[in-house]
Motif scaffolding. Structure first.
Motif, PDB file in Angstrom:
ATOM      1  N   VAL A   1       0.835  -1.207   0.000  1.00 59.51           N
ATOM      2  CA  VAL A   1       0.000   0.000   0.000  1.00 59.51           C
ATOM      3  C   VAL A   1       0.867   1.254   0.000  1.00 59.51           C
ATOM      4  O   VAL A   1       0.630   2.195  -0.774  1.00 59.51           O
ATOM      5  CB  VAL A   1      -0.951  -0.009   1.220  1.00 59.51           C
TER       6      VAL A   1
ATOM      7  N   THR B   1      -1.868  -3.269  -7.130  1.00 61.58           N
ATOM      8  CA  THR B   1      -2.245  -2.046  -6.427  1.00 61.58           C
ATOM      9  C   THR B   1      -1.727  -0.811  -7.148  1.00 61.58           C
ATOM     10  O   THR B   1      -2.385   0.235  -7.145  1.00 61.58           O
ATOM     11  CB  THR B   1      -1.717  -2.083  -4.974  1.00 61.58           C
TER      12      THR B   1
ATOM     13  N   SER C   1      -4.147   2.107  -8.399  1.00 60.29           N
ATOM     14  CA  SER C   1      -3.908   3.448  -7.853  1.00 60.29           C
ATOM     15  C   SER C   1      -3.664   4.458  -8.967  1.00 60.29           C
ATOM     16  O   SER C   1      -4.115   5.610  -8.891  1.00 60.29           O
ATOM     17  CB  SER C   1      -2.714   3.416  -6.893  1.00 60.29           C
TER      18      SER C   1
ATOM     19  N   LEU D   1      -8.180   6.955  -2.695  1.00 55.29           N
ATOM     20  CA  LEU D   1      -8.256   5.884  -1.708  1.00 55.29           C
ATOM     21  C   LEU D   1      -9.031   4.672  -2.212  1.00 55.29           C
ATOM     22  O   LEU D   1      -8.664   3.529  -1.916  1.00 55.29           O
ATOM     23  CB  LEU D   1      -8.888   6.406  -0.416  1.00 55.29           C
ATOM     24  N   SER D   2     -10.100   4.885  -2.974  1.00 56.40           N
ATOM     25  CA  SER D   2     -10.891   3.750  -3.462  1.00 56.40           C
ATOM     26  C   SER D   2     -10.058   2.851  -4.366  1.00 56.40           C
ATOM     27  O   SER D   2     -10.146   1.616  -4.295  1.00 56.40           O
ATOM     28  CB  SER D   2     -12.127   4.246  -4.216  1.00 56.40           C
TER      29      SER D   2
ATOM     30  N   ILE E   1      -7.492   0.929  -2.129  1.00 52.40           N
ATOM     31  CA  ILE E   1      -8.111  -0.171  -1.370  1.00 52.40           C
ATOM     32  C   ILE E   1      -8.495  -1.315  -2.298  1.00 52.40           C
ATOM     33  O   ILE E   1      -8.275  -2.491  -1.975  1.00 52.40           O
ATOM     34  CB  ILE E   1      -9.333   0.339  -0.594  1.00 52.40           C
ATOM     35  N   SER E   2      -9.077  -0.980  -3.453  1.00 45.30           N
ATOM     36  CA  SER E   2      -9.470  -2.037  -4.397  1.00 45.30           C
ATOM     37  C   SER E   2      -8.256  -2.845  -4.849  1.00 45.30           C
ATOM     38  O   SER E   2      -8.281  -4.085  -4.859  1.00 45.30           O
ATOM     39  CB  SER E   2     -10.163  -1.418  -5.618  1.00 45.30           C
TER      40      SER E   2
ATOM     41  N   ALA F   1      -5.429  -3.087  -3.254  1.00 48.57           N
ATOM     42  CA  ALA F   1      -4.874  -3.779  -2.093  1.00 48.57           C
ATOM     43  C   ALA F   1      -5.608  -5.078  -1.817  1.00 48.57           C
ATOM     44  O   ALA F   1      -4.995  -6.100  -1.481  1.00 48.57           O
ATOM     45  CB  ALA F   1      -4.928  -2.873  -0.870  1.00 48.57           C
ATOM     46  N   ILE F   2      -6.920  -5.071  -1.981  1.00 44.02           N
ATOM     47  CA  ILE F   2      -7.697  -6.297  -1.728  1.00 44.02           C
ATOM     48  C   ILE F   2      -7.369  -7.355  -2.783  1.00 44.02           C
ATOM     49  O   ILE F   2      -7.234  -8.548  -2.463  1.00 44.02           O
ATOM     50  CB  ILE F   2      -9.204  -5.989  -1.701  1.00 44.02           C
TER      51      ILE F   2
ATOM     52  N   ILE G   1     -16.622  -2.194  -1.444  1.00 46.11           N
ATOM     53  CA  ILE G   1     -15.840  -0.950  -1.437  1.00 46.11           C
ATOM     54  C   ILE G   1     -15.851  -0.301  -2.816  1.00 46.11           C
ATOM     55  O   ILE G   1     -16.043   0.916  -2.946  1.00 46.11           O
ATOM     56  CB  ILE G   1     -14.394  -1.221  -0.985  1.00 46.11           C
ATOM     57  N   SER G   2     -15.653  -1.126  -3.853  1.00 40.29           N
ATOM     58  CA  SER G   2     -15.589  -0.569  -5.204  1.00 40.29           C
ATOM     59  C   SER G   2     -16.969  -0.304  -5.784  1.00 40.29           C
ATOM     60  O   SER G   2     -17.099   0.308  -6.838  1.00 40.29           O
ATOM     61  CB  SER G   2     -14.828  -1.526  -6.141  1.00 40.29           C
TER      62      SER G   2
END
Length: 554
Positions: free
Chosen positions: A363, A438, A442, A477-478, A481-482, A484-485, A546-547
């Motif tokens: 991240v 990621t 990003s 951030l979205s 996080i997406s 990262a998952i 989240i997404s």
């Protein structure tokens, strides 16, 4: 002037640190195995490469890998594209749940699917026994070439489906109407209009599928039997019980890297040649069809999806069966779970602990690299962005060998960085390999943030670092996080690198499942596989929430 100098120092320093990390943990390991492959007793030599190409036993494994990977890629393209076509063009019930099932099928470890198909269609498999005893079918042979192709195709077609589903959203419906008005209907419209429009996407999906199939060693190791592939050869040459040949394994690793880079650049060339932009002012709308056509479509779609998740379903079922030694017996029990958690509790803990540490690294680095690549582009940040994609195409087994060679016996390994056999090397390997997911997510998120917002903040007195932390990062951030998952999901199912780097204290669930299958402890393997599947499903559902993307197109 002072402010400009400070900003230059901050971002140049960040770029330098990241490049140094890549130099130590990516460039240096690859250079190390290149040196091992090219030097024999201190002198330059191509002996190990000549040995590989001169002996049919060795060279045939490369041919086998190409055969398996190309065949699996072809089947995956046909299945994935046809499913995406039906989902985009026609209305039928259950699309949402089918998409979730397809995603789950794509994210499970391939070797787990191989193990499941052995339970189903192996010599003592439940389907094999039924067909032989009840319908008097001849013995089914799931092992070898077609077994590997079956597992890869059902495992990898979802990747094509996700890519092509996203591409269908960019096609304007008026193009299809124009083609239909000119007499291009049915299959003619598919081959003359749709496939050319989808060509860049299909090439990208084909590259991903081919590289995943070409680099996987767990599936052919379990289900290949006498059909040896190139990754299996690399692994066995390095860890051979009769004394592995590290130099020869390094030569094989270099060959693997050269093949991966060649295919990657070839795909890039073809993608640029066929590239074009589309803007769907009138997106394709799924239409109603006649009852007979809907039944045919549903039979095909539901049948393919059922086959893709059948291994997971049966694996979950067998995890609750009683076991007697290495055999499942009638009746149900939680004994396999009790035994798995008692004996493999540390592996489950490691599967959470080690990927979480790697994820924290991912991240931080992905956020910085994405920002540097988009907002602070220069030759150094461009080089970093390019380096970040190298682990995306280099097989995990190759990186595992490179890490061992570099941090065990290499220049750094003989000094202060003897990290082989520790959790640190596992964290580094996972972070390096899964960073691209990621980073790309990003970069996509940051590309949608207007630079004028950051400029406005700076004009109000905010420093560049403060703007980055309090404005830029929250807005991207979205995407972080997406990505990262998705990185997390691939980390917890990682085998090819971990199988080389783990020790008794850092064994993960994928390694434990693999070793238990080899030992014949199918109940424990099923319980661990079910636990891993549950973790994967939970992670994917979190991603979709989240997404806010129920289709999860790529």
């Amino acid at each position: 002037m002072k402010s400009d100098r400070q900003r230059l120092t901050i971002w140049t320093g960040a770029s330098g640190i990241i490049f140094l990390l890549y130099a130590i943990f990516l460039i240096y390991p690859i250079v190390t195995i290149l040196g091992q492959a090219l030097f024999l007793k201190g002198s330059f030599s191509l002996h190990h490469f000549a040995l590989f190409f001169s002996k049919p036993y060795y060279f045939s494994t490369l041919v086998n890998s190409f055969k398996v990977s190309l065949t699996a890629t072809l089947f995956s393209l046909v299945i994935g594209t046809s499913l995406a076509y039906f989902f985009a063009m026609y209305q039928f019930k259950g699309k949402k749940w089918l998409q979730i099932a397809i995603i789950i099928a794509s994210m499970s470890a391939p070797f787990v699917g191989a193990y499941s198909w052995i339970l189903l269609l192996g010599r003592s498999g439940v389907i094999t026994k039924f067909l032989m005893n009840s319908l008097h079918f001849p013995q089914i042979n799931i092992y070898g070439f077609w077994g590997i192709v079956l597992v890869f195709s059902l495992q990898l077609f979802p990747l094509v489906f996700l890519y092509v589903s996203g591409a269908f959203k960019s096609i304007d419906h008026s193009i299809l109407e124009a083609a239909e008005s000119m007499g291009a209907t049915g299959l003619k419209r598919v081959f003359k209009v749709l496939l050319p429009l989808l060509m860049p996407t299909l090439l990208a999906a084909a590259l991903l599928v081919f590289m995943r199939a070409f680099a996987d060693f767990g599936t052919p190791m379990l289900i290949g039997e006498g059909y040896r592939t190139f990754p299996v050869l690399v692994y066995t040459e390095f860890v051979s019980e009769v004394g592995g040949n590290a130099a020869f394994a390094s030569a094989l690793a270099i060959i693997s890297i050269l093949i991966a880079l060649t295919i990657f650049f070839l795909q890039g060339y073809l993608a640029r040649r066929f590239s074009f932009s589309m803007n769907a002012l009138h997106p394709i709308q799924a239409k109603q069809v006649t009852k007979g056509k809907r039944i045919a479509i549903c039979s095909y779609v539901y049948g393919i999806v059922f086959l893709s998740i059948l291994p997971q379903i049966y694996l979950i079922y067998t995890s609750f069966l009683k076991t007697s030694g290495m055999v499942f017996v009638p009746g149900y029990s939680l004994h396999s779970y009790e035994e798995a958690y008692r004996r493999m509790g540390s592996a489950i803990f490691n599967t959470i602990r080690i990927p979480l540490m790697a994820l924290a690294v991912v991240v931080v680095l992905a956020t910085l690299i994405a920002y540097l690549a988009v907002r602070r582009r220069n030759p150094l940040t461009t080089a970093i962005d390019s380096l970040s994609m190298v682990p995306y195409i280099v097989p995990g087994t190759v990186l595992g060998i490179a890490f061992i060679s570099s941090f065990n016996t290499g220049i750094l390994g003989s000094g202060f960085m003897m990290i082989t056999g520790t959790a640190t090397i596992m964290v580094i390997s996972l972070a390096i390999r899964r960073l691209p997911y990621t980073i790309r997510s990003s970069v996509a998120a940051l590309g949608q943030v207007s630079p004028s917002i950051e400029e406005a903040a700076e004009s109000l007195g905010s420093s560049r670092v403060n703007t980055f932390l309090k404005i830029t990062v929250p807005m991207m951030l979205s995407g972080i996080i997406s990505g990262a998952i998705l990185s997390w999901v691939t980390m917890i199912s990682e085998l090819s690198t971990s199988i080389l780097l783990y020790n008794i204290h850092t064994k993960t669930m994928t390694v434990a499942i693999y070793t238990e299958v080899i030992r014949g402890n199918y109940g424990i393997a099923a319980a661990l596989s079910t636990t891993l599947t549950a973790m994967t499903v939970a992670s994917l559902l979190l991603f979709m929430k989240i997404s806010k993307n129920e289709q999860m197109t790529l």
